[in-house]
Scaffold this motif. Structure first.
Motif, PDB file in Angstrom:
ATOM      1  N   ARG A 171       0.833  -1.213   0.000  1.00  0.00           N
ATOM      2  CA  ARG A 171       0.000   0.000   0.000  1.00  0.00           C
ATOM      3  C   ARG A 171       0.867   1.262   0.000  1.00  0.00           C
ATOM      4  O   ARG A 171       0.594   2.206  -0.743  1.00  0.00           O
ATOM      5  CB  ARG A 171      -0.922   0.022   1.223  1.00  0.00           C
ATOM      6  CG  ARG A 171      -2.154  -0.814   1.080  1.00  0.00           C
ATOM      7  CD  ARG A 171      -3.136  -0.531   2.226  1.00  0.00           C
ATOM      8  NE  ARG A 171      -4.151  -1.548   2.312  1.00  0.00           N
ATOM      9  CZ  ARG A 171      -5.266  -1.570   1.590  1.00  0.00           C
ATOM     10  NH1 ARG A 171      -5.508  -0.615   0.732  1.00  0.00           N
ATOM     11  NH2 ARG A 171      -6.142  -2.538   1.734  1.00  0.00           N
ATOM     12  N   GLU A 175       1.055   4.071  -2.972  1.00  0.00           N
ATOM     13  CA  GLU A 175       0.762   5.476  -2.693  1.00  0.00           C
ATOM     14  C   GLU A 175       1.907   6.381  -3.132  1.00  0.00           C
ATOM     15  O   GLU A 175       1.687   7.450  -3.705  1.00  0.00           O
ATOM     16  CB  GLU A 175       0.451   5.667  -1.208  1.00  0.00           C
ATOM     17  CG  GLU A 175      -0.905   5.106  -0.822  1.00  0.00           C
ATOM     18  CD  GLU A 175      -1.131   5.033   0.683  1.00  0.00           C
ATOM     19  OE1 GLU A 175      -0.265   5.478   1.467  1.00  0.00           O
ATOM     20  OE2 GLU A 175      -2.202   4.508   1.072  1.00  0.00           O
ATOM     21  N   TYR A 178       1.871   6.544  -6.900  1.00  0.00           N
ATOM     22  CA  TYR A 178       0.746   7.371  -7.345  1.00  0.00           C
ATOM     23  C   TYR A 178       1.081   8.856  -7.183  1.00  0.00           C
ATOM     24  O   TYR A 178       0.873   9.651  -8.104  1.00  0.00           O
ATOM     25  CB  TYR A 178      -0.512   7.008  -6.561  1.00  0.00           C
ATOM     26  CG  TYR A 178      -1.721   7.793  -6.974  1.00  0.00           C
ATOM     27  CD1 TYR A 178      -2.305   7.599  -8.220  1.00  0.00           C
ATOM     28  CD2 TYR A 178      -2.282   8.745  -6.127  1.00  0.00           C
ATOM     29  CE1 TYR A 178      -3.416   8.337  -8.619  1.00  0.00           C
ATOM     30  CE2 TYR A 178      -3.388   9.478  -6.511  1.00  0.00           C
ATOM     31  CZ  TYR A 178      -3.953   9.262  -7.762  1.00  0.00           C
ATOM     32  OH  TYR A 178      -5.048   9.992  -8.148  1.00  0.00           O
ATOM     33  N   LYS A 179       1.612   9.229  -6.031  1.00  0.00           N
ATOM     34  CA  LYS A 179       1.987  10.631  -5.802  1.00  0.00           C
ATOM     35  C   LYS A 179       3.050  11.078  -6.797  1.00  0.00           C
ATOM     36  O   LYS A 179       3.002  12.189  -7.313  1.00  0.00           O
ATOM     37  CB  LYS A 179       2.477  10.825  -4.363  1.00  0.00           C
ATOM     38  CG  LYS A 179       1.353  10.765  -3.346  1.00  0.00           C
ATOM     39  CD  LYS A 179       1.878  10.852  -1.940  1.00  0.00           C
ATOM     40  CE  LYS A 179       0.726  10.681  -0.949  1.00  0.00           C
ATOM     41  NZ  LYS A 179       1.192  10.601   0.435  1.00  0.00           N
TER      42      LYS A 179
END
Length: 187
Positions: A171, A175, A178-179
């Motif tokens: 996870r 994240e 994605y950022k």
């Protein structure tokens, strides 16, 4: 059973399968890269349509099409045989990128825990699916060997109320990626 909402992730979205997806679902499951690890194949496109019609009416059975963020269909994933706080997850086929594939599993687990209010999931992995088995053994509890569709398979369970260190790590990595992708698209 049809889940009426789209499940949105960072890299993929999940929506309930429709008859419009029959050819895609038949072809991806029959593809030579997948057919040895997906279980029982429909003998024809019409049989696949019959399965989708049945599935859409079947209580406690959800079948999702996985879409990348360009809206392209890249996979399938099912949640079914729901009883006593547990569901079997599977019918999985995915031709997406590694980040997309990893996120699908997390979204399905979240759906089972947060929407369906389940405590556990179970699934089988065919012994010949060596790559997937190596990943599963890191996060899931092996229960027993089974025969599924005439093939040797290993049966695993996951506790949805416990987050393993490797799941937490996945996870966090997703994240960060994605950022980073958001930063690259703005720049």
């Amino acid at each position: 059973m049809v889940y009426p909402e789209v499940i949105h992730g960072m890299f993929v979205d999940l929506r309930s399968i429709t008859l419009d997806d029959a050819e895609f679902s038949y072809n991806i499951r029959a593809d030579k890269r997948n057919r040895d690890t997906v279980g029982q194949l429909a003998p024809s496109l019409e049989a696949q349509k019959d399965f989708i019609r049945w599935q859409m009416q079947e209580p406690n059975d959800y079948y999702f099409v996985v879409l990348n963020k360009n809206g392209e269909r890249i996979g399938l994933y099912g949640v079914y045989d729901i009883h006593d706080g547990m569901a079997e997850v599977g019918r999985e086929v995915n031709i997406g990128e590694p980040t997309e594939i990893m996120e699908v599993g997390l979204l399905v687990a979240d759906f089972c825990r947060d929407v369906l209010k389940l405590n556990r999931t179970c699934f089988v992995v065919y012994e010949n699916n060596v790559h997937h088995l190596s990943d599963v053994k890191k996060n899931s509890t092996f229960v027993r060997k089974v025969i599924r569709s005439g093939h040797n398979a290993l049966y695993f369970e996951d506790d949805l109320n416990e987050v393993s260190p490797s799941t937490r790590k996945i996870r966090q990595m997703l994240e960060k990626l994605y950022k980073k992708s958001l930063t690259l698209t703005k720049g």
